[in-house]
Scaffold this active site. Structure first.
Site, PDB file in Angstrom:
ATOM      1  CE  LYS A  62      -3.754  -2.494   2.148  1.00 34.71           C
ATOM      2  NZ  LYS A  62      -4.491  -2.885   3.343  1.00 34.71           N
TER       3      LYS A  62
ATOM      4  CD  GLN B  19      -3.409  -4.718   6.419  1.00 34.06           C
ATOM      5  OE1 GLN B  19      -3.343  -3.737   5.671  1.00 34.06           O
ATOM      6  NE2 GLN B  19      -4.052  -5.822   6.077  1.00 34.06           N
TER       7      GLN B  19
ATOM      8  CG  ASP C 221      -9.253  -0.406   4.629  1.00 38.06           C
ATOM      9  OD1 ASP C 221      -9.033  -0.661   3.431  1.00 38.06           O
ATOM     10  OD2 ASP C 221      -8.523  -0.794   5.561  1.00 38.06           O
TER      11      ASP C 221
END
Ligand code: NDP
Length: 295
Positions: free
Chosen positions: A52, A96, A119
């Site tokens: 990412k 994450q 997200d």
């Protein structure tokens, strides 16, 4: 059979994003800024986060990695989230998953300001998605939509079978594909671990989406000839012939299913590539105030 080439598609979209970033630079604007929070040393999570951050650099975004040890307390992690919520230089951030067991993932997700939840995991964004309101779509389902759209795969009236009902993949993609408009208007069946005679469902699928996390679960006799097969699974399996000692396989037995499919995503090089791109698109949208306005 033709390949839905996630790697190539991701490169194309990244090139488009770079053009947008160049325009921002020319106008003297602020670069989109994504922050990734990584807790602990899970190798898969480390690899995802590295990817990412690298992708941000490729398109010219600003990116920051906050890495904390696995024994960080929930309170300390929530403080980091609060700080990122307030930090006006940050357009979007992700924490994450999975997190260590002593931390309640749900509490952490809830603490993220929906305007920065690139997200798309916060219930506010999920609810807005379900109602078709402006929101950050969850990255993996958004990546799947992008593949369908860019390869012009028809979805209206099609039988879509989704394997898996997680909050981050199976459930949202089933909602998105049953919504009005393209890519959507499909008739969607969701299968899970309690589904009876799962293969009877999968054999009906014009579009089969596998997101269960079981290596090579979908075999040739479970797929209709000419089906479009989207393999979301990313599973590490032992492989003594590779340097790392493992290889990545999907939830689909690629060798058996590919000859039957009209289109298929490979693993690696399929959906995973677009998941990262979706995150970048959401970050750019946030920087431009396209979803919730500028703050
Ligand atoms: P979860 O473990 O959260 O959910 C798995 C789902 O699959 C559950 O709904 C479960 O059913 C169902 N399931 C598990 N085993 C079976 C089975 N034998 N038969 C039928 N259904 C089954 O997984 P995720 O959704 O987070 O991830 C799925 C896969 O996708 C994983 O391999 C993951 O690594 C990968 N992934 C890939 C991403 C990408 O970018 N390409 C991003 C996110 C995930 P039940 O609800 O009944 O337990």
């Amino acid at each position: 059979m033709a390949i839905l080439d996630g790697k190539q598609l991701a490169q194309t979209i990244k090139a488009e994003l770079r053009i947008e970033v160049d325009k921002i630079k020319e106008q003297g604007g602020k670069l989109p800024h994504l922050v990734a929070v990584l807790v602990g040393d899970n190798p898969a999570s480390q690899a995802y986060v590295r990817n990412k951050v690298r992708s941000c650099e490729e398109v010219g975004f600003q990116s920051t990695l906050i890495h904390r040890p696995a024994d960080i307390s929930e309170k300390e992690l929530l403080e980091i989230v609060e700080q990122l919520n307030r930090d006006t230089s940050v357009d979007g951030f992700i924490v994450q998953l999975p997190l260590p067991k002593h931390i309640d993932e749900h509490q952490v997700t809830l603490a993220i300001e929906p305007k920065k939840d690139v997200d798309g995991f916060h219930p506010v964004n999920f609810g807005r998605m379900a109602q078709g309101l402006p929101c950050y779509l969850p990255a993996t389902p958004m990546g799947i939509l992008e593949i369908l759209r860019r390869y012009e795969i028809p979805t209206a009236g099609k039988e879509v079978v989704v394997l898996g009902r997680s909050n981050i993949v199976g459930t949202p993609i089933s909602i998105l594909l049953s919504r009005k408009g393209y890519p959507g208007d499909a008739t969607v069946t969701v299968c899970h671990s309690r589904t009876d005679d799962l293969a009877a469902h999968t054999r009906q699928a014009d579009i089969l989406i596998a997101a269960i996390g079981v290596p090579e679960f979908v075999k040739g006799d479970m797929v209709k000839k000419g089906a479009v097969v989207i393999d979301v699974g990313i599973n590490r399996v032992e492989d003594s012939t590779s340097k790392s000692g493992y290889k990545l396989v999907g939830d689909v037995d690629y060798a058996a299913v590919a000859p039957l499919a009209s289109w298929i995503t490979p693993v690696p090089g399929g959906v995973g590539q677009l998941t990262v791109v979706a995150l970048l698109i959401n970050t750019l949208k946030s920087a431009r105030g396209e979803v919730y306005g500028l703050s």
